[in-house]
Every structure is written in structure tokens, then in C-alpha cells.
Design a protein around this motif. Sequence first.
Motif, PDB file in Angstrom:
ATOM      1  N   TYR A  40     -30.379  11.018  28.590  1.00 49.11           N
ATOM      2  CA  TYR A  40     -29.208  11.952  28.995  1.00 49.11           C
ATOM      3  C   TYR A  40     -28.240  11.992  27.849  1.00 49.11           C
ATOM      4  O   TYR A  40     -27.682  11.045  27.135  1.00 49.11           O
ATOM      5  CB  TYR A  40     -28.364  11.349  30.126  1.00 49.11           C
ATOM      6  CG  TYR A  40     -29.417  11.056  31.447  1.00 49.11           C
ATOM      7  CD1 TYR A  40     -29.509  12.229  32.291  1.00 49.11           C
ATOM      8  CD2 TYR A  40     -30.328   9.945  31.790  1.00 49.11           C
ATOM      9  CE1 TYR A  40     -30.150  12.160  33.535  1.00 49.11           C
ATOM     10  CE2 TYR A  40     -31.094   9.769  32.709  1.00 49.11           C
ATOM     11  CZ  TYR A  40     -30.996  10.876  33.749  1.00 49.11           C
ATOM     12  OH  TYR A  40     -31.802  11.041  34.654  1.00 49.11           O
ATOM     13  N   THR A  44     -24.495  16.001  29.887  1.00 52.29           N
ATOM     14  CA  THR A  44     -25.299  15.987  31.046  1.00 52.29           C
ATOM     15  C   THR A  44     -24.713  15.029  32.059  1.00 52.29           C
ATOM     16  O   THR A  44     -24.742  15.272  33.295  1.00 52.29           O
ATOM     17  CB  THR A  44     -26.737  15.677  30.821  1.00 52.29           C
ATOM     18  OG1 THR A  44     -27.258  16.539  30.119  1.00 52.29           O
ATOM     19  CG2 THR A  44     -27.641  15.402  32.044  1.00 52.29           C
ATOM     20  N   LEU A  45     -24.377  13.682  31.862  1.00 48.47           N
ATOM     21  CA  LEU A  45     -23.699  12.902  32.317  1.00 48.47           C
ATOM     22  C   LEU A  45     -22.308  13.142  33.125  1.00 48.47           C
ATOM     23  O   LEU A  45     -21.949  13.050  34.096  1.00 48.47           O
ATOM     24  CB  LEU A  45     -23.423  11.275  31.535  1.00 48.47           C
ATOM     25  CG  LEU A  45     -24.611  10.730  31.108  1.00 48.47           C
ATOM     26  CD1 LEU A  45     -24.211   9.659  30.233  1.00 48.47           C
ATOM     27  CD2 LEU A  45     -25.330   9.955  32.337  1.00 48.47           C
TER      28      LEU A  45
END
Length: 227
Positions: A40, A44-45
Motif C-alpha cells: 500500500y 491508497t491508505l
Amino acid sequence: MTDASVTSPLVRTTRLATAYRRLLATADAPQYAAEVDEHYSPATLASLLCRGDVELRRAAAMALGLLGNSRSIEPLGRALCDVDRGVRLVADDSFRGLLLRDAAPTHHQQLLKVMHLTDGGEFAAALAPAMIVADQAPRYAEAHFQLACCWHGLEEPEKASEAYAACLWRCRFHYTAWQGWARCQIIAGDFRSAAAALQRCLDINPDLECARAQLRAVRRRMRRSDV
């Protein structure tokens, strides 16, 4: 079809959720960071922190505190008012950690020394190094906040107000800077601006009960002054 296939449905989980559950069981943060970093990106997080279910939001907030960068501060700031208290708590820890580390290591270490002095009430000793860090790292929001704390401790509310404003210009989610700026407005007798700042503080972090108590006190003073 067997009975087992009926009573044991396949549960689909993401790598992030699996890693987060392992973290809760082992408390091994470095392992969690390594597992998440493999799959990730901070972007994206941040997206999962905004759109995921409760477990994924908690997991993303934790991961951003370990792996995030300057761009992660705003999504964490937004998560401080998440509907889930667990998300809010994790996001707060990550948010404050990233604010402190949002500079070159040298400036980070210098600011830690400033904070050690201010924590001990040695505001005069902390002032010069705080000014140096704020000058050398002008985009470092936390440096301006600590400078404001120095001025506040030295009973210079106008200079403290300027430094709090400089911090907020760089990070509008810095709720403790909103709270500090409100205290400066109270000293100046501008209760309406103080109330607006405290309300902004609570909009960002609804769990800050000391700010809520301050806001009630300011509103009482406003009502008395209107009589």
C-alpha cells in the motif's frame, strides 16, 4: 454441498485488515509497517481512511502514522471527527506524530529540545531555538506552534497569536493551535473570535472536552456583555 460449506462461508479480507489484526494480537508495529508498506502507498491508505469500513479506517490511520508523509496530514486531520471513536483516537496519534516529524531530521531533533524546555516551563530558554527552527524550516507547522507556546508562556499574547496563525496557515487541522489562538483572543477581549476559533477546534476534534468547556465559558461572557 457439505454442511461445512454452508456453516463456514468464505470470509474475504484485505491484506491490510489481516495485517492489522495481527498487529492487535502481537503489538509488533515494525512488522505491521513492513507488511503494509509492501502493498500500500500512502495515497491508497489515505483513500481507505476516507472510504473504508471501520476496521480498514482504523488500520489505515495506524499505517499512515508509521508510513505517511506530508500529504498524509490532511486526511488524518479530516479523520479526527470520524464517526467511530477508535478511528478518531488512532488518527489523532498518527496526526500528531506526523506533524512533529514533518521536517528534516535535524529540525525535528531541534524541536524536540524546544519541547523539552517548554514542557518544563523554561519558555525564555526555549524561545531562541524555537525561532531558529521556525526560520530555518518555515513550512514546519509544529515549529510555529511551539514558538507560539513560548510567546504565550512569556505573556506576549500578540506575538503568540501571530505564531499560532502562522501554524494554522500551514496546517488548518492543528486543533491545539486553534485553541491557543482562541486564548489570545480572550486576552484581547475579542470573545466572538475566540468562540469561533474554539468551535473550529471542536469541529476538527470533537473529543477535546477542555475546548468545549472553554467555549461554554466564552459564550457565558458574551451573554453577560450583551446584557
